[in-house]
Design a protein around this motif. Structure first.
Motif, mmCIF file in Angstrom:
data_model
loop_
_atom_site.group_PDB
_atom_site.id
_atom_site.type_symbol
_atom_site.label_atom_id
_atom_site.label_comp_id
_atom_site.label_asym_id
_atom_site.label_seq_id
_atom_site.Cartn_x
_atom_site.Cartn_y
_atom_site.Cartn_z
ATOM 1 N N SER A 52 82.523 66.284 12.066
ATOM 2 C CA SER A 52 83.526 67.114 12.742
ATOM 3 C C SER A 52 84.752 66.298 13.119
ATOM 4 O O SER A 52 85.892 66.758 12.971
ATOM 5 N N ILE A 53 84.530 65.088 13.608
ATOM 6 C CA ILE A 53 85.649 64.224 13.992
ATOM 7 C C ILE A 53 86.496 63.879 12.766
ATOM 8 O O ILE A 53 87.731 63.936 12.804
ATOM 9 N N LEU A 54 85.835 63.547 11.665
ATOM 10 C CA LEU A 54 86.554 63.177 10.453
ATOM 11 C C LEU A 54 87.305 64.357 9.839
ATOM 12 O O LEU A 54 88.313 64.167 9.147
ATOM 13 N N ALA A 55 86.819 65.577 10.089
ATOM 14 C CA ALA A 55 87.458 66.770 9.522
ATOM 15 C C ALA A 55 88.518 67.372 10.442
ATOM 16 O O ALA A 55 89.172 68.348 10.058
ATOM 17 N N LEU A 56 88.717 66.807 11.624
ATOM 18 C CA LEU A 56 89.674 67.359 12.589
ATOM 19 C C LEU A 56 91.077 67.570 12.020
ATOM 20 O O LEU A 56 91.720 68.588 12.318
ATOM 21 N N PRO A 57 91.611 66.650 11.196
ATOM 22 C CA PRO A 57 92.962 66.880 10.664
ATOM 23 C C PRO A 57 93.100 68.155 9.835
ATOM 24 O O PRO A 57 94.223 68.626 9.637
ATOM 25 N N LEU A 58 91.991 68.713 9.372
ATOM 26 C CA LEU A 58 92.055 69.959 8.605
ATOM 27 C C LEU A 58 92.446 71.151 9.470
ATOM 28 O O LEU A 58 93.072 72.095 8.990
ATOM 29 N N ILE A 104 95.361 58.712 7.928
ATOM 30 C CA ILE A 104 94.539 59.440 8.904
ATOM 31 C C ILE A 104 94.618 60.946 8.661
ATOM 32 O O ILE A 104 93.602 61.642 8.662
ATOM 33 N N TYR A 105 95.834 61.442 8.427
ATOM 34 C CA TYR A 105 96.039 62.886 8.272
ATOM 35 C C TYR A 105 95.411 63.429 6.991
ATOM 36 O O TYR A 105 94.890 64.543 6.967
ATOM 37 N N SER A 106 95.436 62.638 5.915
ATOM 38 C CA SER A 106 94.943 63.117 4.625
ATOM 39 C C SER A 106 93.502 62.693 4.341
ATOM 40 O O SER A 106 92.974 63.025 3.271
ATOM 41 N N LEU A 107 92.874 61.977 5.259
ATOM 42 C CA LEU A 107 91.507 61.503 5.029
ATOM 43 C C LEU A 107 90.536 62.612 4.628
ATOM 44 O O LEU A 107 89.768 62.445 3.674
ATOM 45 N N PRO A 108 90.516 63.776 5.309
ATOM 46 C CA PRO A 108 89.552 64.813 4.909
ATOM 47 C C PRO A 108 89.742 65.308 3.475
ATOM 48 O O PRO A 108 88.783 65.708 2.824
ATOM 49 N N PHE A 109 90.977 65.272 2.967
ATOM 50 C CA PHE A 109 91.245 65.758 1.620
ATOM 51 C C PHE A 109 90.692 64.812 0.561
ATOM 52 O O PHE A 109 90.451 65.229 -0.573
ATOM 53 N N TYR A 115 82.301 63.451 -0.693
ATOM 54 C CA TYR A 115 81.051 63.714 0.025
ATOM 55 C C TYR A 115 80.251 64.803 -0.689
ATOM 56 O O TYR A 115 79.027 64.682 -0.862
ATOM 57 N N SER A 116 80.934 65.855 -1.109
ATOM 58 C CA SER A 116 80.263 66.941 -1.829
ATOM 59 C C SER A 116 79.669 66.456 -3.146
ATOM 60 O O SER A 116 78.532 66.785 -3.499
ATOM 61 N N GLY A 117 80.439 65.651 -3.882
ATOM 62 C CA GLY A 117 79.948 65.136 -5.162
ATOM 63 C C GLY A 117 78.769 64.204 -4.995
ATOM 64 O O GLY A 117 77.783 64.297 -5.738
ATOM 65 N N PHE A 118 78.836 63.307 -4.026
ATOM 66 C CA PHE A 118 77.738 62.378 -3.793
ATOM 67 C C PHE A 118 76.480 63.104 -3.310
ATOM 68 O O PHE A 118 75.362 62.710 -3.645
ATOM 69 N N SER A 119 76.659 64.148 -2.510
ATOM 70 C CA SER A 119 75.511 64.897 -1.984
ATOM 71 C C SER A 119 74.755 65.619 -3.101
ATOM 72 O O SER A 119 73.544 65.846 -2.998
ATOM 73 N N GLN A 120 75.468 66.001 -4.158
ATOM 74 C CA GLN A 120 74.850 66.728 -5.265
ATOM 75 C C GLN A 120 74.316 65.814 -6.365
ATOM 76 O O GLN A 120 73.734 66.283 -7.334
#
Length: 231
Positions: A52-58, A104-109, A115-120
């Motif tokens: 959640s913290i890492l996705a905050l800029p979204l 910092i601002y573009s990190l979630p992008f 993360y999605s690719g590695f999880s799959q």
């Protein structure tokens, strides 16, 4: 030709924005690759909080993030004082500050596609690599990265395109200094305020076409990659 179409000052903003986007997307790839791999394999009750913290800029308004970055980069802060003692210059209202803020601002992008690719990713590949004597680092370099080329390209494309279109954050921490912090979105805003609608239209149309082509290319590449994997 480009100078006649955009104007000398706008062309300078274009070159500065491209420089910012290339540096930011490159740094984000270096940061997001190991971070996404760690998060994809990390099991903890704290994981949703960290994500959640890492996705905050979204979801945060850019001006909110920009305001807190402005405080963090100011000469009165520990970060600002440390930067000033190392370089002799201020971090706020500088190109280096823009780079740090953009990362910092573009990190979630960059982080989310990886993360999605590695999880799959099928863990059987890693099991085979382990039986062959690969270290964790060797398996990541020789197995994980080649199998994750689509998420990597998408992460690079999205972070690059997002950096091109930044406005609120870069305005708060960089201001509007031609040749130093004036990026495309700020140049467009300045043209509209000056009622230079022809120049603003040319720049806005170029940004619209760029964004469309970039997204179309990413969707096309992702579709081709998925088709190849399904065979």
């Amino acid at each position: 030709m480009l100078t006649e179409f955009f104007g000398a000052s706008t062309l300078e903003a274009i070159l500065l924005t491209l420089k910012l986007a290339f540096i930011t997307s490159g740094l984000l790839l270096l940061i997001a690759l190991p971070l996404a791999w760690f998060l994809a394999n990390w099991q903890s009750k704290a994981k949703p909080l960290v994500m959640s913290i890492l996705a905050l800029p979204l979801v945060l308004p850019p001006t909110v993030l920009g305001f807190y970055l402005l405080i963090a980069f100011s000469p009165q802060s520990a970060l600002g004082q440390g930067w000033q003692s190392l370089t002799g210059s201020n971090l706020v209202f500088s190109f280096e500050g823009l780079v740090l803020g953009s990362v910092i601002y573009s990190l979630p992008f960059a982080l989310q596609p990886l993360y999605s690719g590695f999880s799959q990713l099928d863990n059987r590949y890693l099991d085979v690599a382990k039986t062959l004597g690969f270290s964790a680092f060797e398996a990541f370099i020789k197995i994980v990265l080649p199998l994750s080329k689509a998420p990597i390209v998408v992460a690079l494309g999205l972070s690059f395109a997002h950096t091109i279109g930044e406005f609120g954050v870069v305005l708060m921490i960089g201001g509007n200094i031609p040749g130093e912090t004036q990026v495309l979105s700020i140049a467009l805003y300045e043209q509209v305020e000056a009622l230079e609608y022809n120049s603003a239209h040319n720049l806005a149309l170029a940004l619209l076409i760029f964004s469309f082509v970039m997204l179309a290319a990413l969707y096309r590449f992702n579709g081709i990659t998925q088709s190849d994997e399904a065979r």
